[in-house]
Design a protein around this motif. Structure first.
Motif, short mmCIF file in Angstrom:
data_model
loop_
_atom_site.label_atom_id
_atom_site.label_comp_id
_atom_site.label_asym_id
_atom_site.label_seq_id
_atom_site.Cartn_x
_atom_site.Cartn_y
_atom_site.Cartn_z
N ARG A 196 -8.87 -4.90 -2.32
CA ARG A 196 -9.94 -3.92 -2.05
C ARG A 196 -9.37 -2.50 -2.05
O ARG A 196 -9.98 -1.57 -2.60
CB ARG A 196 -10.63 -4.23 -0.72
N TRP A 197 -8.20 -2.31 -1.44
CA TRP A 197 -7.55 -1.00 -1.41
C TRP A 197 -7.27 -0.52 -2.83
O TRP A 197 -7.52 0.64 -3.17
CB TRP A 197 -6.25 -1.05 -0.60
N VAL A 198 -6.76 -1.42 -3.66
CA VAL A 198 -6.47 -1.06 -5.05
C VAL A 198 -7.74 -0.64 -5.77
O VAL A 198 -7.76 0.37 -6.48
CB VAL A 198 -5.78 -2.23 -5.79
N LEU A 207 -10.40 0.69 -4.62
CA LEU A 207 -10.88 1.99 -4.14
C LEU A 207 -9.93 3.13 -4.50
O LEU A 207 -10.38 4.24 -4.82
CB LEU A 207 -11.04 1.96 -2.61
N ASN A 208 -8.64 2.89 -4.43
CA ASN A 208 -7.66 3.96 -4.54
C ASN A 208 -6.91 4.02 -5.87
O ASN A 208 -6.36 5.07 -6.21
CB ASN A 208 -6.64 3.85 -3.41
N ARG A 209 -6.88 2.93 -6.59
CA ARG A 209 -6.20 2.89 -7.90
C ARG A 209 -7.08 2.12 -8.89
O ARG A 209 -6.66 1.10 -9.44
CB ARG A 209 -4.83 2.20 -7.77
N PRO A 210 -8.31 2.58 -9.11
CA PRO A 210 -9.21 1.86 -10.01
C PRO A 210 -8.57 1.70 -11.39
O PRO A 210 -7.88 2.58 -11.87
CB PRO A 210 -10.47 2.74 -10.08
N ARG A 217 3.33 5.60 -9.22
CA ARG A 217 2.25 5.52 -10.20
C ARG A 217 2.62 4.69 -11.42
O ARG A 217 1.80 4.48 -12.30
CB ARG A 217 1.83 6.92 -10.66
N ALA A 222 0.89 3.91 -3.08
CA ALA A 222 0.53 5.31 -2.83
C ALA A 222 1.58 6.27 -3.40
O ALA A 222 1.25 7.39 -3.77
CB ALA A 222 0.35 5.54 -1.33
N VAL A 230 0.84 -1.20 0.00
CA VAL A 230 0.00 0.00 0.00
C VAL A 230 0.88 1.25 0.00
O VAL A 230 0.61 2.20 -0.75
CB VAL A 230 -0.97 0.00 1.20
N ARG A 231 1.94 1.24 0.80
CA ARG A 231 2.84 2.39 0.83
C ARG A 231 3.51 2.60 -0.54
O ARG A 231 3.63 3.73 -1.02
CB ARG A 231 3.89 2.22 1.93
#
Length: 166
Positions: A79-81, A83-86, A57, A54, A50-51
Motif C-alpha cells: 500500500r505504501w508503494v 501511494l508513494n512510488r506509483p 530511487r 524513500a 520503507v526507509r
C-alpha cells in the motif's frame, strides 16, 4: 547502499528490493536474483524497506513476504508503494496466508506467490514488471531451503546451495 549486478556494475533498471524476515530465504532468493543478473537490495522488515525506498530511487521492484515483525506487514508495504512510488512493481509472497486474504485488502493488482514457490515463477513476474525476458535459472524456494530443479551436481544443506542454469 549500492546494489550491484553479478557483473559488479550497478543496474539502475533491474534492481529488486527483497523484503523477507527469514534470513535463509532472503539470502537464497537474493542469490538466485543476482545469478540471474539483477541488482539486489535486502531488507529484513517492511519498516526497513520503507526507509530504503524513500532514499533509493534505483529500485524497480519490491519482492516482499507478507507476515513479518515490525509495525508494517508486506501488504502495508505494498500500500505504501502504491501511494508513494506509483508504477513500482510489487510481488507479495506468504507461506501462511492465501492469496485472497492478502490481495483483497489491496487496491490494484499485486502478484502473489504461495510458499514454497519456484524461482521460475518469480522470474516470470519480474519479466512482466521489467518488460524483458532473460536467460532462465530455476530453483525452488522453500521455508529454510532451496531445492535445485536441474539435476546438476550441487552442494545442498540447510546453509549451502546453488542455483543452476539450464
Amino acid at each position: 547502499m549500492h546494489a550491484q549486478s553479478s557483473s559488479g556494475i550497478a543496474d539502475e533498471r533491474r534492481t529488486v528490493l527483497v523484503v523477507e524476515d527469514d534470513l535463509r530465504i532472503r539470502l537464497q532468493l537474493a542469490h538466485c536474483l543476482r545469478a540471474d543478473g539483477y541488482a539486489v537490495v535486502e531488507a529484513g522488515t517492511a519498516d526497513q524497506a520503507v526507509r530504503i525506498l524513500a532514499a533509493d530511487r534505483r529500485i524497480g521492484c519490491v519482492f516482499s513476504d507478507v507476515q513479518m515483525p515490525g509495525a508494517l506487514s508486506g501488504a502495508d508495504l505494498a500500500r505504501w508503494v502504491m501511494l508513494n512510488r506509483p508504477g513500482l512493481g510489487v510481488i507479495l509472497a506468504s507461506g501462511g496466508l492465501r492469496e485472497e486474504q492478502v490481495v483483497a485488502s489491496l487496491e490494484g493488482e499485486v502478484p502473489f506467490l504461495a510458499k514454497p514457490f519456484r524461482y521460475a515463477r518469480v522470474r516470470d513476474l519480474l519479466d512482466m514488471i521489467f518488460g524483458e525476458p532473460r536467460a532462465r535459472i530455476d530453483c525452488e524456494v522453500k521455508e529454510g531451503s532451496v531445492t535445485d530443479v536441474q539435476a546438476l551436481p550441487a552442494k545442498r544443506s540447510e546453509h549451502s546451495w546453488e542455483c543452476t542454469t539450464p
